[in-house]
Design a protein around this motif. Structure first.
Motif, mmCIF file in Angstrom:
data_model
loop_
_atom_site.group_PDB
_atom_site.id
_atom_site.type_symbol
_atom_site.label_atom_id
_atom_site.label_comp_id
_atom_site.label_asym_id
_atom_site.label_seq_id
_atom_site.Cartn_x
_atom_site.Cartn_y
_atom_site.Cartn_z
ATOM 1 N N HIS A 102 0.864 -1.140 0.034
ATOM 2 C CA HIS A 102 -0.029 0.217 0.070
ATOM 3 C C HIS A 102 0.906 1.315 0.176
ATOM 4 C CE1 HIS A 102 -3.506 -2.329 0.853
ATOM 5 N NE2 HIS A 102 -2.873 -2.987 1.771
ATOM 6 N N CYS A 137 -4.524 5.857 0.145
ATOM 7 C CA CYS A 137 -3.648 5.147 -0.446
ATOM 8 C C CYS A 137 -3.266 5.203 -1.829
ATOM 9 C CB CYS A 137 -4.310 3.599 -0.044
ATOM 10 S SG CYS A 137 -3.316 2.451 -0.834
ATOM 11 N N GLU A 139 -1.185 3.603 -3.779
ATOM 12 C CA GLU A 139 -0.648 2.268 -4.517
ATOM 13 C C GLU A 139 -1.718 1.427 -5.023
ATOM 14 O OE1 GLU A 139 2.374 1.503 -5.718
ATOM 15 O OE2 GLU A 139 3.416 3.038 -5.041
ATOM 16 N N TYR A 140 -2.048 1.086 -5.905
ATOM 17 C CA TYR A 140 -3.228 0.095 -6.553
ATOM 18 C C TYR A 140 -3.213 -1.082 -5.773
ATOM 19 C CZ TYR A 140 -6.790 -2.462 -8.665
ATOM 20 O OH TYR A 140 -7.904 -3.004 -8.941
ATOM 21 N N CYS A 141 -3.976 -1.537 -4.779
ATOM 22 C CA CYS A 141 -3.896 -2.538 -4.083
ATOM 23 C C CYS A 141 -5.306 -3.320 -4.207
ATOM 24 C CB CYS A 141 -3.853 -2.008 -2.312
ATOM 25 S SG CYS A 141 -4.980 -0.849 -2.090
ATOM 26 N N HIS A 145 -9.044 -0.394 -3.479
ATOM 27 C CA HIS A 145 -8.192 0.780 -3.439
ATOM 28 C C HIS A 145 -8.839 2.072 -3.075
ATOM 29 C CE1 HIS A 145 -4.769 3.083 -4.546
ATOM 30 N NE2 HIS A 145 -5.336 3.672 -5.496
ATOM 31 N N MET A 148 -9.818 3.075 0.255
ATOM 32 C CA MET A 148 -8.871 2.937 1.273
ATOM 33 C C MET A 148 -8.641 4.499 1.710
ATOM 34 S SD MET A 148 -5.556 0.537 1.349
ATOM 35 C CE MET A 148 -4.547 0.812 2.673
HETATM 36 CU CU1 CUA Z 1 -4.153 0.270 -0.487
HETATM 37 CU CU2 CUA Z 1 -4.334 1.028 -2.560
#
Ligand code: CUA
Length: 157
Positions: A102, A137, A139-141, A145, A148
């Protein structure tokens, strides 16, 4: 000036610039101690919640005017989702991820870092004004996503 002379001047200038840049690099790493983030602090991803400081999430005072804000990034939330920090104090955000990579950016500040499972991220900041800042967040998670996020609330002491 002949073309050869101009060429010579440019060659000398470029060589001098290289020397200056290398000297600056050497100075910043050896004298000022600046370096890239390293694997200095690790935490076993499977035992994050049992391992200090992540066994006690939230904001703790660690010294005079110094606080630690300990939090986790997981799919798809920050834990705790709200951090209340005092205005004017040095706040060190200590965080890691429990599952996948993340990232976090605290809106309105220069704080922007990655949360990597197994590694501890530390960044410090002094909030000068009271106010609410989103933690996002970046960062693609996965599927959630975009859901978040959390909040940092800087408040008067
Ligand atoms: Cu955690 Cu995007």
């Amino acid at each position: 000036m002949t073309v050869e002379r101009i060429e010579k001047v440019f060659l000398i200038l470029s060589a001098a610039m290289l020397v200056v840049f290398l000297a600056a690099l050497f100075y910043s790493s050896s004298v000022m101690g600046l370096h890239l983030p390293d694997r200095e602090e690790e935490v076993p991803p499977a035992e994050v919640r049992e391992t200090a400081p992540f066994d006690e999430l939230g904001v703790h005072q660690v010294g005079a005017g110094e606080y630690e804000a300990v939090f986790l990034g997981r799919a798809w939330a920050f834990e705790p989702s709200e951090l209340r920090v005092p205005v004017g104090a040095e706040v060190t955000f200590v965080a890691t991820a429990t599952d996948v990579i993340h990232g976090f950016h605290i809106e309105g500040t220069r704080l922007n870092a990655m949360l990597i499972p197994g590694q501890v991220t530390r960044v410090s900041y002094v909030f000068r004004e009271p106010g609410e800042h989103l933690i996002i967040c970046h960062e693609y998670c996965g599927l959630g996503h975009h859901l978040m996020y959390g909040t940092v609330i800087a408040e008067g002491r």
